[in-house]
Design an enzyme around this catalytic site. Structure first.
Site, mmCIF file in Angstrom:
data_model
loop_
_atom_site.group_PDB
_atom_site.id
_atom_site.type_symbol
_atom_site.label_atom_id
_atom_site.label_comp_id
_atom_site.label_asym_id
_atom_site.label_seq_id
_atom_site.Cartn_x
_atom_site.Cartn_y
_atom_site.Cartn_z
ATOM 1 N N LYS A 143 3.243 10.962 7.681
ATOM 2 C CA LYS A 143 2.793 10.690 9.046
ATOM 3 C C LYS A 143 3.627 11.405 10.115
ATOM 4 O O LYS A 143 3.459 12.584 10.333
ATOM 5 C CB LYS A 143 2.711 9.186 9.277
ATOM 6 N N TYR A 145 0.856 -1.198 0.000
ATOM 7 C CA TYR A 145 0.000 0.000 0.000
ATOM 8 C C TYR A 145 0.888 1.243 0.000
ATOM 9 O O TYR A 145 1.731 1.407 0.867
ATOM 10 C CB TYR A 145 -0.913 0.017 1.234
ATOM 11 N N ASP A 148 9.226 3.031 0.751
ATOM 12 C CA ASP A 148 8.118 3.787 1.308
ATOM 13 C C ASP A 148 8.224 3.666 2.826
ATOM 14 O O ASP A 148 7.844 2.653 3.422
ATOM 15 C CB ASP A 148 6.791 3.205 0.796
HETATM 16 C C1 LIG Z 1 3.144 2.767 3.674
HETATM 17 C C2 LIG Z 1 2.208 3.875 3.343
HETATM 18 N N1 LIG Z 1 2.468 4.661 2.282
HETATM 19 C C3 LIG Z 1 1.679 5.683 1.944
HETATM 20 C C4 LIG Z 1 0.557 5.972 2.682
HETATM 21 C C5 LIG Z 1 -0.336 7.095 2.277
HETATM 22 O O1 LIG Z 1 -0.235 8.144 3.188
HETATM 23 P P1 LIG Z 1 -1.412 9.215 3.319
HETATM 24 O O2 LIG Z 1 -2.553 8.521 4.002
HETATM 25 O O3 LIG Z 1 -0.816 10.321 4.123
HETATM 26 O O4 LIG Z 1 -1.781 9.640 1.942
HETATM 27 C C6 LIG Z 1 0.247 5.184 3.807
HETATM 28 C C7 LIG Z 1 -0.958 5.466 4.610
HETATM 29 O O5 LIG Z 1 -1.361 4.723 5.460
HETATM 30 C C8 LIG Z 1 1.084 4.110 4.135
HETATM 31 O O6 LIG Z 1 0.824 3.300 5.172
#
Ligand SMILES: Cc1ncc(COP(=O)(O)O)c(C=O)c1O
Length: 458
Positions: free
Chosen positions: A283, A157, A256
């Site tokens: 985050k 994700y 990521d």
């Molecule tokens: C690993 C990862 N990447 C990207 C995102 C996307 O972040 P955002 O919710 O700030 O768009 C998340 C969100 O939970 C995530 O867990």
């Protein structure tokens, strides 16, 4: 009504009687918000709890119920709610203005801080979400390499932009190579021409795609610990292998670290000593305010230099706004190595205690996670992929949902999918309280498990 149905009804009744004001607000919300919410991850049936305030690791809802917060806005509140230094930084900046439409010092101060921690980040740029961060990191990889295709992991994700809305739900076909499919209506099938999917923790599947699409792949993108998919960690040898493959096939490696940066003062890349070319962040680096960032090697990031001829356009009305920068600096500064060690140790205690509670209740259950991150799995089997998680969920009746509800009834706020994460104001006392609530919930659910998921009984 069977015993299981009676238990389910009792849990739902307890929830309803504790949360009458939330129920009324949910009805009101349904008029102007489809379904009454604006965020997929926070909604659950019959309605979510409406919160009023948070302090440290506790939350209070509109009915006056108190919860220990083990959800922490999906890991962004690494210091819990209303942390004094973060609150002071926000107040001080808010009094000066929340956004200028011009740069301010906070932008490079936070960037310096992050770059000093993450070995793979020389320079970075801000966005307003992790979604935008992975989107821009991918775009940078494409522009730098001149290639189109991104290789992601089955179950990975990376937010909600089209390019990564592919195989968030893992492929269960049983084929050796995952079958790629778009995640949702509205995502164009054409993304499948530019997003390929490999199996997590399976280097051969990655190499097979790199070979098959030789010269077309711009980057491999991976969460070192798959968060949404069930807190499944990549083997260190897999991450090292990805680095070697990326070098051999001349593609970029994107980590990521939106979630995993919290696990080590140098991020997950520092923990395992594997250097990505680009990193996506979000985050915790915003101290609880909306943020994302992407950064990496200077030669790649220099594409974004606005003074460059044909410089790369990257705008965003709120990118690097001083309010978020102030909160982010306070958040990252407070996340000292000691603070990280503290929450990581508490996470270990939580996972261990949960597994003991499953054993005491005579139910097969497991946890996954690293450091301050945990996920509860209703299975006797090892969980090493996103597909493993979906497979046990298909056989677990409503156990994850009822556990989540009963934990709410017992004063524990966790993510409804079974994810828990810790914040720095927590101590062993909060872990003990959570484990007591967890144990009680398992014993409540034991007869339900025996009837609806007997394969889980020891
Ligand atoms: C690993 C990862 N990447 C990207 C995102 C996307 O972040 P955002 O919710 O700030 O768009 C998340 C969100 O939970 C995530 O867990």
């Amino acid at each position: 009504m069977s015993t299981a149905e009676t238990i389910k009804q009792q849990i739902l009744d307890r929830y309803a009687s504790r949360t009458t004001k939330s129920c009324v607000l949910d009805q009101q919300a349904k008029t102007s918000l489809p379904g009454g919410d604006t965020r997929w991850a926070t909604y659950h049936l019959p309605y979510p709890v409406y919160m009023l305030r948070g302090k440290g690791c506790t939350l209070t809802d509109v009915d006056g119920n108190r919860y220990l917060d083990f959800q922490n806005n999906y890991t962004s509140l690494v210091h819990g709610h209303a942390h004094p230094a973060i609150t002071a930084a926000i107040q001080e900046q808010a009094a000066k203005s929340v956004v200028y439409g011009a740069p301010a010092e906070g932008q490079f101060q936070l960037a310096d801080l992050i770059a000093s921690r993450l070995p793979g980040v020389d320079q970075l740029r801000y966005t307003n979400s992790g979604t935008e961060a992975t989107m821009m990191a991918i775009r940078a990889a494409r522009a730098f390499t001149g290639r189109q295709v991104i290789l992601k992991m089955d179950g990975g994700y990376h937010g909600s932009h089209d390019m990564v809305e592919v195989n968030i739900t893992p492929d269960l076909s049983g084929e050796r190579m995952p079958i790629a499919k778009v995640e949702a209506d509205g995502v164009p099938d054409s993304v499948l021409q530019s997003t390929a999917v490999a199996r997590f923790n399976d280097l051969e599947s990655v190499e097979e795609i790199l070979k098959a699409k030789s010269g077309q792949i711009a980057a491999i993108i991976i969460e070192p610990v798959m968060n949404t998919a069930g807190m499944v960690a990549a083997d260190e040898s897999f991450l090292r292998g990805l680095r070697e493959l990326a070098n051999r096939y001349d593609v970029l490696l994107i980590f990521d670290e939106v979630v995993t940066m919290r696990l080590h003062e140098n991020g997950y890349q520092g923990k395992v000593n594997v250097l990505p070319d680009l990193t996506a962040l979000g985050k915790l680096i915003g101290g609880g305010l909306p943020i994302g960032a992407f950064g990496g090697r200077k030669d790649i990031m220099s594409l974004y230099d606005p003074a460059r001829p044909n410089g790369f356009h990257h705008s965003g009305t709120f990118n690097g706004n001083p309010l978020t920068m102030a909160a982010g600096i306070a958040s990252v500064n407070a996340l000292t190595p000691q603070a990280i060690a503290h929450i990581n140790a508490l996470g270990g205690k939580l996972r261990e205690g949960m597994e003991e509670a499953f054993a005491e209740a005579g139910i097969h259950g497991r946890t996954t996670g690293v450091g301050s991150l945990a996920y509860v799995h209703w299975t006797a089997d090892e969980v090493t992929s996103a597909a493993d998680v979906i497979r046990w969920k298909q056989k677990a009746a409503e156990l994850p949902r009822l556990l989540h509800m009963e934990l709410l009834n017992n004063g524990i706020f966790s993510a409804n999918r079974g994810m828990f994460n810790l914040s720095t104001p927590m101590s062993e006392n909060e872990i003990d309280s959570a484990l007591e609530a967890f144990r009680a919930a398992l014993f409540t659910l034991k007869p339900y498990t025996a009837e609806k998921a007997p394969h889980l009984m020891m």
